[in-house]
Write an enzyme that holds these catalytic residues in place. Structure first.
Site, PDB file in Angstrom:
ATOM      1  N   ASP A 310     -26.371 -23.938  46.036  1.00  0.00           N
ATOM      2  CA  ASP A 310     -25.631 -22.865  45.394  1.00  0.00           C
ATOM      3  C   ASP A 310     -26.578 -22.178  44.408  1.00  0.00           C
ATOM      4  OD1 ASP A 310     -23.382 -21.337  44.401  1.00  0.00           O
ATOM      5  OD2 ASP A 310     -23.425 -22.682  42.669  1.00  0.00           O
ATOM      6  N   ASP A 508     -22.002 -26.646  41.748  1.00  0.00           N
ATOM      7  CA  ASP A 508     -21.421 -27.048  40.470  1.00  0.00           C
ATOM      8  C   ASP A 508     -20.028 -26.489  40.221  1.00  0.00           C
ATOM      9  OD1 ASP A 508     -22.136 -24.364  39.970  1.00  0.00           O
ATOM     10  OD2 ASP A 508     -22.279 -24.788  37.825  1.00  0.00           O
ATOM     11  N   ASP A 512     -17.426 -24.701  45.135  1.00  0.00           N
ATOM     12  CA  ASP A 512     -18.389 -25.473  45.920  1.00  0.00           C
ATOM     13  C   ASP A 512     -17.802 -26.773  46.450  1.00  0.00           C
ATOM     14  OD1 ASP A 512     -20.533 -23.657  45.486  1.00  0.00           O
ATOM     15  OD2 ASP A 512     -20.843 -24.512  43.498  1.00  0.00           O
TER      16      ASP A 512
END
Length: 627
Positions: A310, A508, A512
């Site tokens: 990410d 995080d 996600d």
């Protein structure tokens, strides 16, 4: 040292078997051979009975292991009047189970240290006095006193001017961190300086440390896929053992040869070495702030070939930072930052909070603003030191001082994805702050180190715009950038990549969490990440540093490698010993002693995983084990 009832039973069995062996040897040496055989028999029977019960329980669970060989060897030795050999096997087997218990306890030592440090109470300010209260009585908003040396009992925010906090138990960081008023502190940290006040933000059961303990308990109870693979290998080894024993008996007509073969194969290094090495790896990773939720994820980490990252909060810091300050004549950078930060003290916007934090780092004196008015999504106006200040987006501030949109000639050039904060003083443009979410320190070196660990494909998955993602990751050498993804899109990306190779997903945010759960290994940035991502992940990075990802993978690979080394060496030596016994070069007693030497060697080798010392994941680093 306290022992469980199971441990005490194992100690009693070993003591009885050892006593029987020694007393029998004493009787044998003074010419009382018949009584010696009886004593040896008495020492063997309890161990054999306990072993048979354990085998039956395993078969009921559908598990077959090499404990069967131990039972066969003792039974055959008793049947063919090799009572001394049976006594030696009983002592060695009972001693081996004790050694396994000790080894696993040694491997879990650092995890148990977390449990040992659990606070039971907290010191709370109440009506001008201090009171000691149960930890469950602490609620968000309570003001707590953290004395020097105390562990922070709940997550909270520093309420004193400054504090020195040791996070080594959570993150492996050796140096204490200086934290200022308003800084968040994780429970489980230790006060390394003067006493300070902490405002609780979470209940104890919802705090970082409580969550870590729950993960630790889950990790300790897990059984790795590799352990199940070891069980399957044990079936083949059992067949080989019985085959060699039967062939030796058939070829020579001497049943003692078969007994010797069975004795050499007892007990099994396969079922001893694997769990010890993997649990040791879990403990070592926790020391570096990488909490792996079980031996299964540890094994999976060792096989990862594709990494999906990410962007915001993972590859980047996730918090806007000032990259430059442009000033109009008559103003300095500190002037601009002081005006903006002073006014932004009244705003809860993340950008405003980041500006205030930057001003505090420069030790700027921030006066209290008055007459503050915040226009949602636009900016803030107010008075600082008797001057009228306007802070916000460039267009908002330009309109506020009578300029047309886009006519703020003082606006500096800024990169795609950056945020421009303008400030006007007394109706005139005074300057601009350029803010951006930069890459984490060492991100490029970390990715290079991962390539060296066998990661062949590294992708970026983000919900941000493609142009922003491309700019931020320039020069990182990514194999692909997937921008504008929804949570479902991230899941589809993970599933698609899994069809080609094992995938690790790192994130995080709450968005996600589905992708973390879908990956072979999901990794959450746990220091500041969302609780949902930490819950869905297999691995949680307790320190807010992306370089710990490489350290975790290096430890996983080294632990698995050590486990395999122990298995191959142990089985190889056992097979050689069985062949020697089949040809008559080892008696049953000699074979029992030889096998126990093998078991001790493989367990000690497995414990090397406790000394894995991965280097920093820089471009020149060697992330291999030094064990």
């Amino acid at each position: 040292m306290e022992h469980s009832s199971t441990d005490r039973f194992k100690i009693a069995l070993f003591g009885l078997a050892l006593l029987g062996l020694l007393v029998g040897l004493g009787l044998y040496m003074i010419g009382m051979g018949d009584k010696a055989s009886l004593v040896w028999f008495v020492g063997v029977v309890p161990v054999l009975a306990a072993l048979i019960i354990e085998i039956l329980r395993s078969l009921w669970r559908g598990e077959v292991g090499l404990d069967i060989v131990a039972a066969l060897s003792m039974t055959a030795a008793l049947a063919f009047d090799e009572v001394l050999a049976a006594a030696v096997v009983a002592v060695m087997y009972a001693g081996g189970t004790l050694l396994e218990t000790f080894a696993e306890g040694r491997a879990r030592r650092e995890m148990h240290s977390l449990l040992a440090r659990v606070p039971r109470s907290a010191t709370r300010h109440s009506n001008g006095q201090l009171e000691e209260v149960a930890l469950d009585a602490v609620t968000p908003g309570d003001l707590l006193l953290i004395r020097q040396g105390d562990m922070v009992p709940v997550d909270g925010i520093i309420a004193s001017y400054t504090a020195f906090v040791d996070t080594s138990a959570l993150t492996g960081e050796s140096l204490s961190a200086r934290m200022t008023k308003g800084s968040p502190v994780m429970s489980g940290s230790t006060n390394a300086g003067a006493p300070f006040d902490l405002t609780a933000t979470h209940l104890a059961r919802n705090s970082t440390y409580a969550g870590i303990l729950r993960l630790v308990e889950a990790a300790q109870q897990s059984k790795a896929p590799m352990s199940r693979l070891a069980d399957r290998w044990s079936l083949g080894f059992l067949a080989v053992t019985v085959g060699i024993a039967g062939a030796a008996w058939w070829a020579t007509g001497d049943p003692i040869r078969a007994v010797a073969v069975l004795v050499v194969a007892t007990p099994c290094p396969l079922i001893l070495a694997v769990p010890v090495a993997l649990v040791a790896g879990l403990s070592r990773a926790a020391h570096f702030g990488v909490l792996i939720k079980g031996a299964g994820p540890l094994e999976a980490m060792a096989r990862i070939r594709t990494l999906i990252l990410d962007k915001t909060g993972t590859l980047t810091d996730g918090r806007p930072q000032i990259t430059s300050i442009a000033c109009q004549p008559g103003f300095t950078e500190d002037d601009i930052l002081r005006f903006v930060a002073a006014l932004d003290q009244a705003s809860k916007h993340p950008v405003a909070q980041a500006i205030v934090a930057a001003a505090k780092l420069r030790d700027l004196d921030l006066p209290i603003p008055t007459g503050v008015v915040e226009v949602a999504g636009e900016g803030v106006t107010g008075t600082v030191d008797g001057r009228r200040i306007i802070v916000g987006g460039d267009d908002f501030v330009a309109r506020s001082v009578g300029l047309s949109v886009g006519q703020s000639a003082a606006s500096p050039a800024f990169p795609v994805g950056a945020v421009l904060v303008a400030v006007a003083v007394e109706g005139h443009m005074a300057g601009h702050l350029v803010m951006a979410d930069p890459l984490r320190d060492g991100a490029g070196a970390m990715l290079g180190g991962l390539r060296g660990l066998g990661i062949t494909r590294i992708l970026l998955a983000t919900g941000d715009r493609a142009d922003v993602a491309a700019r931020v990751t320039t020069g990182l050498g990514l194999d692909g950038i997937h921008a504008g993804l929804t949570p479902d899109g991230k899941v589809q990306l993970v599933v698609g990549e899994r069809s080609a190779a094992p995938v690790m997903m790192v994130g995080d945010g709450v968005n996600d969490a589905p992708a973390l759960a879908a990956a072979d290994v999901g990794v959450a940035m746990g220091a500041r990440g969302a609780a949902a991502s930490a819950e869905a992940a297999d691995v949680v990075l307790l320190v807010d540093r992306i370089d710990r990802l490489g350290i975790g993978i290096a430890i996983a690979q080294a632990s698995r490698r050590i486990a395999l080394q122990s298995v191959v060496a142990g089985i190889g030596l056992s097979v050689l010993g069985m062949i020697a016994a089949a040809f008559g070069y080892l008696t049953p007693v000699q074979g029992a002693v030889f096998q126990e030497v093998i078991d001790v060697a493989v367990i000690l080798n497995a414990l090397r995983a406790l000394r894995i010392s991965p280097a920093d994941m820089g471009p020149e680093a060697n992330p291999k084990s030094t064990a």
